[in-house]
Motif scaffolding. Structure first.
Motif: not given
Length: 699
Positions: A256-271, A460-465
């Motif tokens: 995801v990235g930046k959103g109303a959920e401000t905590i959990t979405t900044i991290r990626r998981s090794s799925i 996680f980034s401001e740009n699309t890449r």
């Protein structure tokens, strides 16, 4: 004692469900969208994100076998809740009922409702003792979906071509205006998955033509995946994706990235490796992927050779010999005109890569290495521009990274650093923490060089890449009780080198805050405000002199939203949203007001919406997520003046067959032509219908 707890919890949970019906076979995607994507935009690949979410939904996490990494991957639980989950499990043993979740400290009813679609306690008892063929033939999670949709007004691309003064005939679409989509899948969580996806976009021909690599449907995707075959954790053939670390090398999946959920979405998981089932015609591997598990070490290998759409050109070198090169890759996936059709599958892309990952015995520490080598069949030569001189060029690229994740009590630390063939580097370092039961904090720093090249990265980034960017993000969430929740983030970033539409190094910031009030199960009210400041070229002003002059643009967005559940059948949703944009001493505005009415009678459901909108320009376009047929997205950009309405109906004909139908129309009051080019429509309204059937086998 535990049985008494479960009996008591069952009673509590059952009484709560009287006011709010829960069905395991569907995701409440609207609520997730509202929380995860606070401001919908047109530069975000929502379809691919939803496909990643769907993969987690179809492969639910077993509560008694769950790891911390798996629970983090769904972006629902904060650090305190995850630690409470494992402390409860250590104290009371394995879960015997899913209703025990309510006994875990920090797990409120709303959290549990969001979690339920992604977890399970079902093992299947004798399921694994049956032969593979019997498991496939008798699988209940097997379905086929077919969808048709079209815009009914005639676009210019479907009209008769014009003849120019020089005798040339103008381009038009080759096919009809119907969009056709089909998906077949049979899968069982943690055992196997097989299926295919077919798609024909509006304007594409339904034709069998091997010369242009068109075989009826213009896009065909397929996969066959096996899980947990002794020490082979995953074996997948066909189309697949990968996600390891923080997404600098392998960044597929639900992120995801930046959103109303401000905590959990900044991290990626090794799925790890997962099948690709979407209709986007890029961003996936086609070949073979393997993951081998040896005690605490996982080793993954990837081999892919996939076609890509691209513009391949021929030029003469200094010796007047022909040189073939790729000038651009086409990411639209559209093959409507002779030119677009000529781009189809002109590029071949080969990928060879791997991952090695170590997990500690207590699952608190994880470390891994990624590598990916990419080669095109022809060199990539861009049309030289000032802003793209550090972008990738050449025939091959390789990228390598190291990453880690460490959990200590309520603190989750994570990071990844990568280097590409060019010598450009990218780094991400962050922490998530529950400072108390009511306060959560997240902090993330990232830095991507201007010559950092990653083709499958999605961090996680401001740009699309992840390229040409430095930034730091701070998020907070405060929930004093179940009625109130306040979240806020602040992100400051800069772009050390020039980029498209910003011909100078620049910087900016963004912050968002949302206050949520839930006085009862039937009422949800939230207010949201967002400010963003970014620079761009001054290119459309009077007496314009130079494209190298830039100005800082500031945009403010606000949303007020009310959800009200009248009873178990009827609900309302009201929203007011608007924006204000200031650039080069000029101010423009926009707003939208929407009203929803939803009915749910189990076998059939209806959703209706009416929207009024008025915006001064493109910078103030308004985005509102709309309900659509199952596993389809609709986030239209409302620009100009007018109104929009839609009706979505769903009817379950029997246990096997379900039908969806959707009608939507946008009427503009400020124009007589909608769109431009071949997509233009003469008139002030646009009407679209969607019909979808789902047939479920073995029901």
């Amino acid at each position: 004692m535990k049985k008494w707890i479960c009996t008591y919890l069952f009673f509590i949970f059952w009484t709560s469900l009287v006011a709010q019906t829960y069905r395991k076979d569907e995701i409440n995607i609207e609520k997730l969208i509202e929380e995860l994507f606070a401001m919908q935009q047109d530069d975000v690949d929502f379809e691919n994100m939803y496909e990643g979410l769907l993969q987690v939904f179809l492969n639910p996490i077993h509560l008694n076998k769950a790891t911390q990494e798996e629970l983090k991957s769904i972006y629902i639980l904060n650090p305190y809740q995850i630690n409470s989950f494992f402390e409860y499990k250590a104290a009371f043993g394995n879960f015997i009922s899913i209703y025990e979740l309510q006994a875990i400290p920090g797990f409120d009813l709303q959290t549990i409702y969001k979690l339920l679609p992604f977890v399970t306690l079902e093992d299947g008892s004798d399921y694994g003792n049956r032969s593979f063929w019997k498991r496939v033939v008798n699988e209940r999670d097997a379905y086929f979906i077919f969808r048709q949709n079209r815009v009914w007004e005639t676009r210019r691309g479907f009209t008769a071509p014009d003849t120019l003064s020089n005798g040339r005939v103008t381009s038009r679409y080759l096919g009809d205006p119907n969009n056709l989509y089909g998906r077949f899948r049979i899968q069982h969580s943690k055992d196997y998955s097989l299926g295919f996806t077919i798609d024909k976009d509006p304007g594409e021909q339904f034709i069998w033509d091997p010369d242009t690599k068109r075989y009826g449907f213009n896009f065909f995707s397929y996969h066959f995946t096996l899980y947990n075959q002794k020490k082979w954790k995953t074996i997948t053939a066909g189309d697949f994706q990968a996600q390891f670390g923080q997404g600098l090398v392998y960044g597929a999946g639900f992120s995801v990235g930046k959103g109303a959920e401000t905590i959990t979405t900044i991290r990626r998981s090794s799925i790890g490796l997962r099948p690709y089932t979407g209709a986007m015609e890029f961003g996936f591997f086609r070949g073979l992927g393997l993951t081998y598990q040896q005690k605490n070490i996982d080793i993954s290998l990837i081999a892919s050779h996939a076609p890509r759409d691209g513009n391949v050109q021929v030029a003469l070198d200094t010796l007047e010999q022909e040189e073939i090169f790729i000038s651009s890759l086409q990411l639209s996936g559209l093959h409507r005109t002779p030119t677009e059709t000529a781009y189809k599958d002109q590029v071949r892309e080969s990928n060879f890569g791997g991952n090695i990952q170590f997990n500690s015995l207590n699952k608190q520490f994880q470390i891994g290495l990624n590598s990916l080598y990419t080669r095109f069949n022809q060199p990539f030569v861009r049309n030289p521009q000032i802003y793209n001189q550090f972008e990738f060029s050449g025939q091959e690229n390789h990228i390598h990274s190291g990453y880690f994740s460490y959990n200590i009590q309520n603190y989750f630390l994570f990071g990844e650093t990568a280097i590409s063939k060019s010598g450009g580097m990218g780094s991400v370092l962050g922490v998530m923490s529950s400072l108390s039961r009511s306060v959560d904090l997240s902090l993330l720093w990232r830095k991507f060089d201007r010559n950092f090249h990653t083709f499958y990265g999605n961090s996680f980034s401001e740009n699309t890449r992840p390229i040409n960017e430095e930034g730091i993000y701070l998020g907070l969430n405060f929930r004093p009780n179940i009625k109130y929740n306040w979240s806020i983030y602040y992100d400051q970033f800069k772009f050390p080198w020039i980029k498209f539409r910003t011909y100078s190094p620049s910087k900016g910031y963004e912050w968002l805050t949302r206050f949520t009030y839930r006085p009862s199960k039937a009422v949800l009210l939230f207010f949201q405000f967002r400010e963003e400041s970014k620079a761009r070229n001054i290119s459309e002003t009077e007496n314009f002199q130079s494209t190298y002059q830039i100005s800082q643009g500031k945009k403010w967005n606000y949303v007020a939203n009310l959800d009200f559940k009248i009873n178990e059948y009827w609900s309302l949703k009201s929203r007011v949203m608007g924006s204000r944009f200031e650039f080069n001493n000029q101010i423009t505005k926009g707003f939208a007001i929407s009203q929803d009415l939803n009915a749910d009678f189990q076998k059939w459901r209806v959703s209706m919406r009416f929207v009024l909108f008025d915006t001064d320009d493109y910078d103030n376009r308004q985005y509102i997520y709309e309900r659509n047929v199952l596993w389809a997205f609709s986030i239209p950009a409302l620009q100009g003046q007018g109104l929009r309405y839609y009706t979505l109906a769903q009817y379950q004909i029997n246990q096997k067959l379900t039908l969806w139908a959707r009608f939507s129309r946008t009427i503009y009051t400020d124009r007589e032509v909608i769109g431009s080019g071949l997509q233009s429509i003469q008139g002030n309204r646009q009407t679209e219908t969607i019909f979808q059937l789902r047939y479920q086998f073995n029901r």
